[in-house]
Design a protein around this motif. Structure first.
Motif, PDB file in Angstrom:
ATOM      1  N   PRO A 191      -1.451   4.955  -7.329  1.00 48.50           N
ATOM      2  CA  PRO A 191      -0.898   5.536  -6.098  1.00 48.50           C
ATOM      3  C   PRO A 191       0.626   5.456  -6.028  1.00 48.50           C
ATOM      4  CG  PRO A 191      -2.250   3.570  -5.640  1.00 48.50           C
ATOM      5  CD  PRO A 191      -2.477   3.935  -7.056  1.00 48.50           C
ATOM      6  N   ALA A 192       1.225   4.400  -6.580  1.00 53.29           N
ATOM      7  CA  ALA A 192       2.689   4.280  -6.516  1.00 53.29           C
ATOM      8  C   ALA A 192       3.362   5.345  -7.391  1.00 53.29           C
ATOM      9  CB  ALA A 192       3.124   2.874  -6.946  1.00 53.29           C
ATOM     10  N   GLY A 193       2.958   5.404  -8.655  1.00 54.24           N
ATOM     11  CA  GLY A 193       3.596   6.331  -9.601  1.00 54.24           C
ATOM     12  C   GLY A 193       3.391   7.782  -9.206  1.00 54.24           C
TER      13      GLY A 193
ATOM     14  N   LEU B 134       3.203   8.840 -17.301  1.00 52.08           N
ATOM     15  CA  LEU B 134       2.423   8.414 -18.467  1.00 52.08           C
ATOM     16  C   LEU B 134       1.367   7.420 -18.021  1.00 52.08           C
ATOM     17  CD1 LEU B 134       5.743   8.008 -20.198  1.00 52.08           C
ATOM     18  CD2 LEU B 134       4.008   9.564 -21.088  1.00 52.08           C
ATOM     19  N   GLU B 135       0.147   7.616 -18.453  1.00 52.27           N
ATOM     20  CA  GLU B 135      -0.965   6.776 -17.980  1.00 52.27           C
ATOM     21  C   GLU B 135      -1.779   6.300 -19.182  1.00 52.27           C
ATOM     22  OE1 GLU B 135      -2.332   5.328 -15.197  1.00 52.27           O
ATOM     23  OE2 GLU B 135      -3.893   4.719 -16.615  1.00 52.27           O
ATOM     24  N   LYS B 136      -2.050   5.003 -19.239  1.00 47.28           N
ATOM     25  CA  LYS B 136      -2.785   4.461 -20.397  1.00 47.28           C
ATOM     26  C   LYS B 136      -4.285   4.765 -20.350  1.00 47.28           C
ATOM     27  CE  LYS B 136      -2.955  -0.309 -18.558  1.00 47.28           C
ATOM     28  NZ  LYS B 136      -4.276  -0.414 -17.959  1.00 47.28           N
TER      29      LYS B 136
ATOM     30  N   ALA C  16     -12.299   0.643  -1.762  1.00 44.98           N
ATOM     31  CA  ALA C  16     -11.043   0.486  -1.080  1.00 44.98           C
ATOM     32  C   ALA C  16     -11.160   1.016   0.342  1.00 44.98           C
ATOM     33  CB  ALA C  16      -9.944   1.246  -1.795  1.00 44.98           C
ATOM     34  N   VAL C  17     -10.579   0.245   1.250  1.00 45.11           N
ATOM     35  CA  VAL C  17     -10.337   0.804   2.579  1.00 45.11           C
ATOM     36  C   VAL C  17      -8.877   1.229   2.576  1.00 45.11           C
ATOM     37  CG1 VAL C  17     -10.209   0.312   5.034  1.00 45.11           C
ATOM     38  CG2 VAL C  17     -12.108  -0.584   3.689  1.00 45.11           C
ATOM     39  N   LEU C  18      -8.662   2.507   2.782  1.00 47.21           N
ATOM     40  CA  LEU C  18      -7.309   3.045   2.686  1.00 47.21           C
ATOM     41  C   LEU C  18      -6.720   3.251   4.076  1.00 47.21           C
ATOM     42  CD1 LEU C  18      -5.050   4.253   0.853  1.00 47.21           C
ATOM     43  CD2 LEU C  18      -6.142   6.472   1.193  1.00 47.21           C
TER      44      LEU C  18
ATOM     45  N   GLY D  34       5.275  -0.423  -6.217  1.00 44.87           N
ATOM     46  CA  GLY D  34       3.911  -0.821  -5.866  1.00 44.87           C
ATOM     47  C   GLY D  34       3.610  -2.245  -6.269  1.00 44.87           C
ATOM     48  N   CYS D  35       2.449  -2.445  -6.871  1.00 46.23           N
ATOM     49  CA  CYS D  35       2.011  -3.804  -7.193  1.00 46.23           C
ATOM     50  C   CYS D  35       2.682  -4.372  -8.433  1.00 46.23           C
ATOM     51  CB  CYS D  35       0.501  -3.880  -7.250  1.00 46.23           C
ATOM     52  SG  CYS D  35      -0.126  -4.083  -5.559  1.00 46.23           S
ATOM     53  N   SER D  36       3.552  -3.612  -9.100  1.00 50.07           N
ATOM     54  CA  SER D  36       4.415  -4.232 -10.107  1.00 50.07           C
ATOM     55  C   SER D  36       5.442  -5.110  -9.402  1.00 50.07           C
ATOM     56  CB  SER D  36       5.119  -3.175 -10.966  1.00 50.07           C
ATOM     57  OG  SER D  36       4.163  -2.552 -11.793  1.00 50.07           O
TER      58      SER D  36
END
Ligand SMILES: Cc1cc2nc3c(=O)[nH]c(=O)nc-3n(C[C@H](O)[C@H](O)[C@H](O)COP(=O)(O)OP(=O)(O)OC[C@H]3O[C@@H](n4cnc5c(N)ncnc54)[C@H](O)[C@@H]3O)c2cc1C
Length: 548
Positions: A20-22, A41-43, A55-57, A323-325
Motif C-alpha cells: 500500500p505504501a509504494g 519493483l516487487e519481489k 485486514a480491517v482497513l 510505510g512499515c519500513s
C-alpha cells in the motif's frame, strides 16, 4: 571477481515494493505530473503475492489518495457491522463493553478487506496512470552515487549458483537509477535496514519493536458466519508469557480471517508462537466457530509495534523510507495500511515538489515533517504509550492505564509523557535456564495443524539451487552459543519451520530449510545473537498468497 556490467535505466522515482505504501506513492506521483517516469519493483510473483494483512482497513488513506475509489471499483465490499473485544480465560471469556473504549478503537466506517486484492486493484490504477510495475523483481542491492547518496537499486538478479557466485545461467539484473529512491519494503526491509545503519537513522530514537502475526483463512459453516463482524481477544493462551492477542474477521463468502499476534519481546526462549496460535483455536469460543469449517490458506509476517517513538529518521540523501519500513502501525488498533498509504502520498508530494524545483538526490525533509506532524504522527502519538505499558506492566494494568492514556490523549495530553521501549526484541530474550519449557498439545489435524502442513497452504517456493537467503554471520553460533544458552529459539519462533537442530553422529547440527521461508523476517529480528540476516531471494520466490 571481474566487475559486473549491468545496464542502467533512468527514472524520476524508483519505488521498491508494491504494498500500500509504494503503490500510493506511485499513484500520487502520476496524479501530480503525468510526465514523471515512475517504476515499482516487487519481489512477489505478482502484486499481492506477498501481502499478508488481516485486514480491517481504515479508508482514510484511500479517501485522501483516490476519493472516488467506490466508483472505481475498489474491493472494499464488507463494511464492519459489529465490533467485539474479549479477554479469554482457558475455558471462558469476558466481553469488554464498547463504551469505555476510546473512540479511536471504534471500527465502524472501516472495511474488512483482502489487502492482497486491494493492492492488486491499486496496481491497476497505477498502471492506468502510466506507472511501470515489474513483479517478480527483487531489489537486492542499493547503488550509491559519488557523494554517498542513494542513486538506485539493482533488481532482477536470477540464477546465481548455490555459493552466490555467477554461473552459466546467471542473469546479472539491471540498475534502476532515480532522482529519488523510495523504500517501501514493509516490515524490516532488507534495503531499508542497510540505509538505517549506513546513515545512522535510528540515532536518538527508541528501538523498533515487532510482533509476529500468523493468519489462516477459514471457510466456515454458513450458519455461523456473520459478515462484517470483527472480534479481538487478549489473555489466554499467552497469559503472562508474552503480549499479543487474536483477531477474527468475518469477510464475505463464508470466509473468516483467523489471526494471532505474539509480541516479539518475550523473554522465555521456550515460547513457541506458532503453537500458541494453534492452541488458541481450541478455546471453546473459537473452536465452536471453526468446527465443521476448513482452513484454506496460511501465512505469517512480522508487524511493527514501536510506534511514534521508534520511527527512525526517514530520509537520507536520495532515499526515503515509507510505510512499515519506518513502522507506522497503530498498535492497539492493529492497523498500519492507512498510514502506509498516507506516507506514500506524502513522499510523492515531497518528491514532486523537489523535482519541479530542479532538485534531486537530496533529503526530502518535507516528507519527514509531514509524517511526524500530520495525520500519521497524530494517529500514532495518541497511542504511543500502549505498547510500552503492556511490556512493563502486563495485560490487565495496561488495559486500564492504556485506555486512560488513549482517552486523555484524545484531548491532547498524557499523564505519562512518552514512555520508552528499552531493549530490542532480540536483547529481551533471556537464557533458557531461567525459564521452564512449555508443553504444547499436539495439533489435532482438524482445528490445529502442524507447521509444515500449514506452510503448504502458503504456497511458498524457493528454487533449491539458489543461495540460501538466510545468511548466518557465523555458522557456529546456532550450535555453540544459541543452543546451550537459549535452547536455539529459531526452532520455535520461525512460523514456517525453516530452522531445525538435528542430532547427527557428530553432535547437533543446525539446518536451514530456506525453501519454506514465508518472508516474515522474524529470524532477522528475534535471533538473540543477531547472527541471521534476511536478504532478498530472487524475484518470484516466496509465498503466493491468493487473497490474504
Ligand atoms: C498479521 C497482520 C495483520 C495485520 N492487520 C492489519 C489490519 O487489519 N489493518 C491494517 O491497517 N493493518 C494491518 N496490519 C499492518 C499492515 O499489514 C502494514 O501496516 C502494511 O502492510 C504496511 O504496508 P507497506 O506498504 O509499508 O508494506 P507491505 O504491505 O509489507 O508491502 C511491502 C511490499 O514490498 C515488497 N518488497 C519487500 N522488499 C522488497 C525488495 N527488496 N524488492 C522488491 N520488493 C520488495 C514485498 O513483497 C511487499 O509486497 C497487519 C499486519 C500483520 C502482519
Amino acid at each position: 571477481m571481474a566487475e559486473i556490467e549491468r545496464e542502467a535505466m533512468e527514472y524520476d522515482v524508483v519505488i521498491v515494493g508494491a504494498g500500500p505504501a509504494g503503490l500510493s506513492a506511485a499513484i500520487r506521483l502520476k496524479q501530480l505530473d503525468a510526465d514523471l517516469n515512475v517504476v515499482v519493483l516487487e519481489k512477489g510473483s505478482e502484486v499481492g503475492a506477498h501481502i499478508l494483512s488481516g485486514a480491517v482497513l481504515d479508508p482514510c488513506g484511500l479517501d485522501a489518495l483516490i476519493p472516488d475509489w467506490k466508483e472505481k471499483g475498489a474491493p472494499l465490499n464488507v463494511p464492519v457491522k459489529a465490533d467485539n473485544f474479549y479477554v479469554l480465560g482457558e475455558a471462558g471469556q469476558i466481553r469488554v463493553p464498547n463504551w469505555p473504549m476510546p473512540p479511536l478503537m471504534n471500527n465502524h466506517g472501516n472495511y474488512i478487506v483482502s489487502m492482497a486484492n486491494v493492492c492488486r486493484w491499486m496496481a491497476e490504477q497505477a498502471e492506468a496512470l502510466g506507472v511501470e510495475i515489474f513483479p517478480g523483481m527483487s531489489c537486492s542491492e542499493l547503488v550509491y552515487g559519488d557523494n554517498g547518496e542513494v542513486k538506485g537499486v539493482v533488481a532482477g538478479v536470477f540464477g546465481l549458483e548455490a555459493d552466490g557466485s555467477y554461473g552459466p545461467n546467471t542473469e546479472p539484473g539491471m540498475e534502476l537509477h532515480g532522482k529519488y529512491v523510495f523504500l517501501s519494503e514493509g516490515v524490516r526491509g532488507s534495503l531499508a535496514k542497510e540505509v538505517i545503519a549506513k546513515y545512522d537513522l535510528q540515532k536518538g530514537k527508541e528501538p523498533q519493536k515487532f510482533g509476529i502475526g500468523m493468519k489462516e483463512i477459514w471457510e466456515i459453516d454458513p450458519a455461523k458466519h456473520r459478515e462484517g463482524t470483527v472480534t479481538h481477544t487478549m489473555g489466554w493462551p499467552l497469559g503472562g508469557n508474552a503480549g499479543g492477542g487474536s483477531f477474527i474477521y468475518h469477510l464475505d463468502n463464508n470466509q473468516v480471517y483467523v489471526g494471532f499476534v505474539v509480541h516479539l519481546n518475550y523473554k522465555n526462549p521456550h515460547l513457541f508462537p506458532y503453537m500458541e496460535f494453534q492452541r488458541f483455536k481450541h478455546h471453546p469460543m473459537v473452536a465452536e466457530l471453526l468446527k465443521g469449517g476448513k482452513r484454506v490458506a496460511y501465512g505469517a509476517r512480522a508487524i511493527t509495534e514501536g510506534g511514534y517513538q521508534s520511527m527512525p529518521k526517514m530520509v537520507a540523501p536520495g532515499v526515503a523510507l515509507l510505510g512499515c519500513s519506518v513502522g507506522m502501525v497503530n498498535v492497539p488498533r492493529i492497523k498500519g495500511n492507512h498510514n502506509a498509504m498516507l506516507s506514500g502520498k506524502a513522499a510523492a508530494e515531497a518528491a514532486h515538489a523537489a523535482i519541479k524545483a530542479g532538485r534531486q538526490s537530496d533529503e526530502l525533509s518535507d516528507y519527514e515533517t509531514e509524517v511526524r506532524t500530520g495525520a500519521i504522527g497524530k494517529d500514532l502519538k495518541k497511542v504511543r504509550n500502549v505498547k510500552p505499558m503492556w511490556s512493563k506492566w502486563g495485560l490487565v494494568p495496561s488495559l486500564a492505564l492504556g485506555g486512560l492514556d488513549m482517552w486523555t490523549n484524545s484531548f491532547g495530553f498524557s499523564l505519562f509523557g512518552t514512555l520508552g521501549h528499552g531493549k530490542t526484541d532480540a536483547a529481551a530474550t533471556e537464557e533458557a535456564s531461567k525459564h521452564k519449557p512449555i508443553d504444547y498439545p499436539k495439533p489435532d489435524g482438524t482445528i490445529s495443524f502442524d507447521r509444515l502442513t500449514n506452510v503448504s497452504f502458503a504456497a511458498t517456493n524457493h528454487e533449491e539451487s539458489q543461495p540460501c537467503h538466510l545468511r548466518l554471520t557465523d555458522p557456529d553460533v546456532p550450535v555453540k552459543v544459541n543452543l546451550p544458552k537459549y535452547a536455539e529459539p529459531a526452532q520455535r519462533y520461525c512460523p514456517a519451520g525453516v530452522y531445525e537442530v538435528v542430532e547427527d553422529e557428530g553432535g547437533p547440527r543446525f539446518v536451514v530449510n530456506f525453501q519454506n521461508c514465508v518472508h516474515c523476517k522474524t529470524c532477522d529480528i528475534k535471533d538473540p545473537s543477531q547472527n541471521i540476516t534476511w536478504v532478498t531471494p530472487q524475484g518470484g520466490d516466496g509465498p503466493n498468497y491468493p487473497n490474504m
